[in-house]
Design an enzyme around this catalytic site. Sequence first.
Site, PDB file in Angstrom:
ATOM      1  N   ARG A 145       0.853  -1.194   0.000  1.00 50.18           N
ATOM      2  CA  ARG A 145       0.000   0.000   0.000  1.00 50.18           C
ATOM      3  C   ARG A 145       0.885   1.240   0.000  1.00 50.18           C
ATOM      4  O   ARG A 145       1.798   1.350   0.820  1.00 50.18           O
ATOM      5  CB  ARG A 145      -0.877  -0.017   1.242  1.00 50.18           C
ATOM      6  CG  ARG A 145      -2.004   0.999   1.233  1.00 50.18           C
ATOM      7  CD  ARG A 145      -2.781   0.892   2.527  1.00 50.18           C
ATOM      8  NE  ARG A 145      -4.071   1.542   2.444  1.00 50.18           N
ATOM      9  CZ  ARG A 145      -4.708   2.027   3.506  1.00 50.18           C
ATOM     10  NH1 ARG A 145      -4.188   1.898   4.717  1.00 50.18           N
ATOM     11  NH2 ARG A 145      -5.885   2.603   3.377  1.00 50.18           N
ATOM     12  N   ARG A 164      -2.859  13.520   6.263  1.00 51.84           N
ATOM     13  CA  ARG A 164      -3.110  13.451   7.706  1.00 51.84           C
ATOM     14  C   ARG A 164      -2.673  12.098   8.282  1.00 51.84           C
ATOM     15  O   ARG A 164      -2.621  11.912   9.478  1.00 51.84           O
ATOM     16  CB  ARG A 164      -4.593  13.710   8.012  1.00 51.84           C
ATOM     17  CG  ARG A 164      -5.510  12.629   7.559  1.00 51.84           C
ATOM     18  CD  ARG A 164      -6.990  12.913   7.766  1.00 51.84           C
ATOM     19  NE  ARG A 164      -7.768  12.098   6.859  1.00 51.84           N
ATOM     20  CZ  ARG A 164      -8.041  10.820   7.031  1.00 51.84           C
ATOM     21  NH1 ARG A 164      -7.622  10.190   8.101  1.00 51.84           N
ATOM     22  NH2 ARG A 164      -8.733  10.146   6.133  1.00 51.84           N
ATOM     23  N   ASP A 166     -14.002  -2.089   5.811  1.00 54.95           N
ATOM     24  CA  ASP A 166     -13.093  -1.115   6.442  1.00 54.95           C
ATOM     25  C   ASP A 166     -13.115  -1.228   7.974  1.00 54.95           C
ATOM     26  O   ASP A 166     -12.658  -0.319   8.674  1.00 54.95           O
ATOM     27  CB  ASP A 166     -13.389   0.330   6.031  1.00 54.95           C
ATOM     28  CG  ASP A 166     -12.287   1.287   6.467  1.00 54.95           C
ATOM     29  OD1 ASP A 166     -11.111   0.884   6.450  1.00 54.95           O
ATOM     30  OD2 ASP A 166     -12.598   2.425   6.870  1.00 54.95           O
TER      31      ASP A 166
HETATM   32  C1  0GY Z   1      -8.900   3.279   5.971  1.00 54.88           C
HETATM   33  C2  0GY Z   1      -8.855   4.710   6.141  1.00 54.88           C
HETATM   34  C3  0GY Z   1      -8.076   5.444   6.960  1.00 54.88           C
HETATM   35  C4  0GY Z   1      -6.913   5.026   7.649  1.00 54.88           C
HETATM   36  C5  0GY Z   1      -6.021   4.135   7.217  1.00 54.88           C
HETATM   37  O1  0GY Z   1      -3.993   3.091   7.257  1.00 54.88           O
HETATM   38  C6  0GY Z   1      -4.722   3.850   7.849  1.00 54.88           C
HETATM   39  O2  0GY Z   1      -4.433   4.403   8.912  1.00 54.88           O
HETATM   40  O3  0GY Z   1      -6.238   3.461   6.116  1.00 54.88           O
HETATM   41  C7  0GY Z   1      -8.442   6.851   7.117  1.00 54.88           C
HETATM   42  O4  0GY Z   1      -8.162   7.439   8.163  1.00 54.88           O
HETATM   43  O5  0GY Z   1      -9.040   7.424   6.177  1.00 54.88           O
HETATM   44  O6  0GY Z   1      -8.921   2.762   4.863  1.00 54.88           O
HETATM   45  O7  0GY Z   1      -8.881   2.567   6.936  1.00 54.88           O
END
Ligand code: 0GY
Length: 315
Positions: free
Chosen positions: A132, A138, A265
């Site tokens: 990824r 943020r 998610d």
């Molecule tokens: C998601 C979205 C978020 C976070 C992450 O890896 C992560 O910390 O993906 C988000 O904060 O938008 O896909 O879980």
Amino acid sequence: MTHDKPTTGGFTKTAGWLDWYNGPTKPTLTLPAGAVDAHCHVFGPGDSFPYAEKRKYTPCDASKDQLFALRDHLGFARNVIVQATCHGADNSAMVDALHSSGGKARGVATVDRHITDAALQDLHDAGVRGVRFNFVKRLVDFTPKDELLEIANRIKPLGWHIVIYFEAVDLPELWDFFTALPTTVVVDHMGRPDVTQPVDGPEFALFERFMREHPNVWSKVTCPERLSVAGPKALNGASPTYLDVVPFAQRLIAQFPDRVLWGTDWPHPNLKDHMPDDGLLVEFIAQIAPDEATRQKLLVDNPMNLYWPEEKHGA
Ligand code: 0GY
């Protein structure tokens, strides 16, 4: 289904961050046999798998056992566990979950340029099938594009793909980099459109062009709870759904039925206003993919092609 209350393994959870919903509804939608939840996470537990020093948020714990219980409760057969930024490039919680899944989970890792070939092979053997690249400011600090390209070229021979996470406003600037990637590219959450903009307006048109002109690009039609501005609404006594997100997902599924994926998610990091009931999220699938043939592609054929091709094609 209820779980023990989420904890943080001794860490202090980020203020305002909601715990995942404990006791989701049993969905009325029956999923096709072999359905894959193609975007979910494990967090910690923090006392066994500490959170990264450079993380931008501290989540509550969300363990592999809790994830597998949710999978069974919702009617999924398999998971794709995506490495979340709060664990940085230490994939051990995710890999531990893959090892415990009895082959029912595959993973997407975060790696840096210092990873050895042997460590990449270990990830592959555990069930990792992608990396990824995260561009959401943020969540992560900037990683130089030459480092990402180097990683892309190293994971390509393993047959892996690249998951990209970015905000819609950043697509123009990232376009050349994304279109130069040498593997299948999977976009998280439809490229995070601003759903207050028209679905046929210029911002989403650019994302559709990205997919249309680049057949190696797939999209997860995920995260209505994250993208929605209006929040869940019930119409005509039906279950609440994320009406403002539905048209965006419908358009992608209609145009690219073989290149879309869906996932819960869970445990929904960084939500502060509204935490979804995962059972109702599954009902959302019926809104965006009303017929069985489409759901078969979205939930079974497409994720199997990408994550378990050897089973799909009997290799
Ligand atoms: C998601 C979205 C978020 C976070 C992450 O890896 C992560 O910390 O993906 C988000 O904060 O938008 O896909 O879980």
